[in-house]
Design a protein around this motif. Structure first.
Motif, PDB file in Angstrom:
ATOM      1  N   LEU A   1      52.315  46.902  31.747  1.00 48.71           N
ATOM      2  CA  LEU A   1      51.779  48.088  32.403  1.00 48.71           C
ATOM      3  C   LEU A   1      50.279  47.919  32.606  1.00 48.71           C
ATOM      4  N   TRP A   2      49.632  47.442  31.544  1.00 46.32           N
ATOM      5  CA  TRP A   2      48.189  47.252  31.637  1.00 46.32           C
ATOM      6  C   TRP A   2      47.847  46.222  32.704  1.00 46.32           C
ATOM      7  N   ARG A   3      48.627  45.145  32.751  1.00 47.70           N
ATOM      8  CA  ARG A   3      48.352  44.120  33.743  1.00 47.70           C
ATOM      9  C   ARG A   3      48.569  44.667  35.156  1.00 47.70           C
ATOM     10  N   THR A   4      49.579  45.511  35.268  1.00 53.37           N
ATOM     11  CA  THR A   4      49.831  46.119  36.572  1.00 53.37           C
ATOM     12  C   THR A   4      48.626  46.931  37.023  1.00 53.37           C
TER      13      THR A   4
ATOM     14  N   THR B   1      47.436  43.876  39.193  1.00 54.68           N
ATOM     15  CA  THR B   1      48.355  43.870  40.333  1.00 54.68           C
ATOM     16  C   THR B   1      47.957  44.886  41.401  1.00 54.68           C
ATOM     17  N   TRP B   2      47.663  46.102  40.966  1.00 52.02           N
ATOM     18  CA  TRP B   2      47.352  47.138  41.958  1.00 52.02           C
ATOM     19  C   TRP B   2      46.135  46.806  42.799  1.00 52.02           C
ATOM     20  N   PRO B   3      44.966  46.569  42.161  1.00 54.90           N
ATOM     21  CA  PRO B   3      43.818  46.251  43.020  1.00 54.90           C
ATOM     22  C   PRO B   3      44.013  44.971  43.824  1.00 54.90           C
TER      23      PRO B   3
ATOM     24  N   LYS C   1      36.938  45.269  42.972  1.00 54.94           N
ATOM     25  CA  LYS C   1      36.445  44.296  41.997  1.00 54.94           C
ATOM     26  C   LYS C   1      37.421  43.971  40.874  1.00 54.94           C
ATOM     27  N   CYS C   2      38.292  44.916  40.543  1.00 59.17           N
ATOM     28  CA  CYS C   2      39.111  44.735  39.341  1.00 59.17           C
ATOM     29  C   CYS C   2      40.085  43.563  39.494  1.00 59.17           C
ATOM     30  N   GLY C   3      40.170  42.749  38.455  1.00 56.73           N
ATOM     31  CA  GLY C   3      41.141  41.650  38.463  1.00 56.73           C
ATOM     32  C   GLY C   3      40.846  40.590  39.496  1.00 56.73           C
ATOM     33  N   ARG C   4      39.583  40.423  39.866  1.00 62.08           N
ATOM     34  CA  ARG C   4      39.227  39.431  40.887  1.00 62.08           C
ATOM     35  C   ARG C   4      39.464  38.009  40.419  1.00 62.08           C
ATOM     36  N   LYS C   5      39.249  37.819  39.090  1.00 62.17           N
ATOM     37  CA  LYS C   5      39.324  36.457  38.546  1.00 62.17           C
ATOM     38  C   LYS C   5      40.666  35.804  38.863  1.00 62.17           C
ATOM     39  N   THR C   6      41.717  36.602  38.751  1.00 58.32           N
ATOM     40  CA  THR C   6      43.042  36.017  38.937  1.00 58.32           C
ATOM     41  C   THR C   6      43.546  36.173  40.361  1.00 58.32           C
ATOM     42  N   ASP C   7      42.660  36.596  41.241  1.00 59.83           N
ATOM     43  CA  ASP C   7      43.067  36.877  42.610  1.00 59.83           C
ATOM     44  C   ASP C   7      43.796  35.706  43.252  1.00 59.83           C
TER      45      ASP C   7
END
Lengths: 338, 266
Positions: A91-94, A98-100, A324-330
């Protein structure tokens, strides 16, 4: 190889029954509650059953035996290849990735939706300024009344909150907004036209109301009321509009895919954006109900300034999250399109 | 009008699902409708009945409008969306109505539908709630014109609704592939008859169900089965069977015919 179908059934029957019983047990509780040995056994029994199915498909096609084994294999298949259950970590990863990421991958639909909305704003404002009689067109049957009350210098929002308790209003508004967001999105199934319709309608309304309040000197009151929640709320509606346009695009111009495949690959991504929007709206609704109605105009400007700051702050937070969120794993994350 | 979907497993074996028809889905919908509304109808009845004894209960709820609004919202969501999402998630693609009709939601690749797919397919009920006559109309037309009977929500989620047949030892026995004593199964006469698998299965199923049928329909059925089998046989087989029929009942004759199949396929 067995010599006959009778011998075949006689020798395999026990294993099929065992697999059936294991399936029953897993369906009652869960796969993880099964002891390791049983789990291994289930795996091998399942593979055995698939090969048995292949055997009867070859040697006794068009028999009921095929259908029964088919049912057994289908049942076991659905348990052996079950998709993993969601956990808090997922859920947290989502939320954080995932969402952004989904948003950024489809950001062009957001811009398109934004453009439609802004154009409608301008049209609404221009239309009102050109001819005040158009309020009814833009705002529905209550338009005239609204115009009167704005002319008289009172905000219609005062009325909402003077008769109903705040928590009640917050809930109503929240649900109403979530409905609008879902509607904006689902209407996209009508080749995107429904979404455009909802966007244009809301855009015209907002444009007309702003023009109305500016002309009759109520601008400060309006911004006093809407900025705290409006920035996020309108953004979410535009995001949902983008999601609706995604559906529309996959139906109108699916490109190299078939329409069905395009919808299948765009649908889940679009829905992700809408669910994200609904989450955000729950918080926006709380703000609207509890913070926005706190007003002290015209005697005291401080709360108004604080509210406008709050609106800008939450708005920037929302866009920071989206962009910006989760850009690293984009780049490393491949979108799982199921 | 049976439509099958074949699915290739990683084991390189193909199995199939039979697509659920509109009729059974509509029936499941109606049953679910009952389940969805019954508790509330019951609640209202209870409140009304209690009202006769202790006066108007609603008086106690006055001044609790917020609570009522919250209840109202919860009710709306649980009635239209949550009911389906929860049941289909926790009953592996089934709601009570679907279980009753023996149908199930699966992904198009045959795997079980996950939470996200179930959420998507049921989210589309939202439009239906608002513009129901239009949307159910469109939905049913869409279901008619695609061969998987998918409704709009199914398309978006990549799911379909399939019929569920279940394996059981009983049904294996019923179709006659489990035979007891070998000697007993040896045919006493030579009819020269060759049966197809399907015919053998039909005879076995009839013989197993005979005791639970009433006499008249059992007779009609056995006549029908025997006539259909004889029809395609060469003349000398027909004669042999007719001779047998003079000394034995139809049921015994059918039994004897089945034994031929068993012997030929041993």
């Amino acid at each position: 190889m067995p010599r006959s179908v009778f011998e075949f059934v006689r020798t395999r029957k026990q294993r099929w029954n065992r697999l059936d019983a294991l399936c029953e047990r897993v369906e009652r509780s869960s796969l993880s509650s099964l002891p390791v040995d049983d789990l291994r056994e289930m795996g091998s029994l399942y593979r055995q059953a698939t090969s048995d199915l292949a055997y009867v498909q070859t040697f006794t096609p068009d028999s009921e035996l095929v259908e029964l084994l088919n049912a057994l294999v289908a049942r076991a298949h659905s348990l052996v290849y079950i998709s993993s259950n969601s956990s808090w970590k997922m859920l947290w990863r989502t939320i954080s990735q995932t969402w952004p990421q989904t948003f950024r991958a489809n950001v062009r639909y957001f811009y398109l939706s934004l453009a439609i909305f802004l154009a409608a704003n301008v049209m609404g404002a221009a239309g009102f300024l050109a001819d005040e009689g158009m309020v009814n067109l833009f705002l529905g049957p209550g338009g005239e009344q609204l115009l009167e009350s704005v002319k008289a210098g009172e905000m219609w929002t005062d009325k909402i909150f003077s008769v109903t308790p705040m928590s009640h209003a917050a809930l109503n508004i929240m649900v109403n907004n979530i409905m609008v967001v879902f509607l904006t999105f689902t209407m996209g199934i009508a080749l995107g036209l429904g979404t455009v319709l909802v966007l244009v309608r809301n855009g015209l309304m907002l444009g007309a109301v702003i023009a109305m309040c500016v002309r009759y000197g109520m601008a400060l009151s309006l911004f006093d009321f809407i900025t705290a929640h409006g920035v996020v709320e309108i953004s979410v509606i535009i995001v949902a509009g983008g999601a609706g346009l995604m559906l529309g695009e996959s139906l109108l111009c699916p490109g190299r895919l078939s329409r069905r495949d395009a919808l299948r690959s765009n649908g889940p991504q679009a829905i992700r954006l809408v669910i994200m929007g609904a989450f955000v709206l729950v918080f926006a609704g709380l703000t609207e109900g509890f913070i926005s109605p706190v007003h002290s105009l015209p005697s005291n400007l401080v709360p108004t300034i604080l509210k406008i700051c709050f609106g800008i702050f939450t708005g920037s937070l929302f866009y920071l999250y989206l962009f910006k969120c989760g850009r690293k794993t984009d780049k490393t994350t491949e979108f799982h399109v199921s | 009008m049976r439509e099958y979907i074949s699915i290739d497993t990683p084991e390189n074996v193909t199995f199939g699902y039979e697509v659920a028809g509109i009729g059974s889905r509509l029936m499941a919908y109606i049953i679910d409708l009952m389940f969805r509304y019954l508790p509330f109808v019951a609640l209202i009845l209870i409140i009304t009945l209690l009202g006769f004894f202790i006066g108007d209960l609603l008086v106690y709820f006055q001044g609790m409008s917020t609570l009522l609004i919250i209840l109202n919202i919860l009710l709306f969501f649980s009635l239209h969306i949550l009911y389906y999402v929860l049941f289909e998630t926790y009953m592996r693609g089934q709601t009570p109505g679907k279980r009753f009709m023996k149908i199930r939601v699966v992904q198009q690749n045959g795997r079980p539908a996950g939470l996200s797919q179930i959420f998507i397919r049921n989210l589309f009920r939202f439009i239906a709630v608002f513009f129901w006559p239009l949307c159910y109309g469109i939905s049913i037309i869409v279901m008619f014109i695609n061969k998987n009977s998918q409704r709009v929500g199914d398309f978006a989620a990549g799911t379909m609704v399939v019929k569920e047949r279940s394996y059981s030892e009983h049904s294996i026995e019923n179709i006659g592939y489990i035979q007891g004593d070998k000697n007993k199964m040896e045919p006493k006469t030579e009819l020269g008859i060759v049966l197809t698998t399907k015919e053998f299965e039909i005879i076995q199923k009839y013989l197993n169900r005979r005791s639970s049928m009433n006499q008249q329909s059992a007779n009609e059925l056995s006549d029908m089965i025997l006539n259909n089998i004889i029809k395609h046989q060469p003349e000398h087989v027909k004669e042999a069977i007719n001779t047998l029929l003079r000394s034995k009942s139809i049921n015994a004759t059918l039994h004897e015919i089945a034994k031929h199949y068993i012997r030929d396929h041993r």
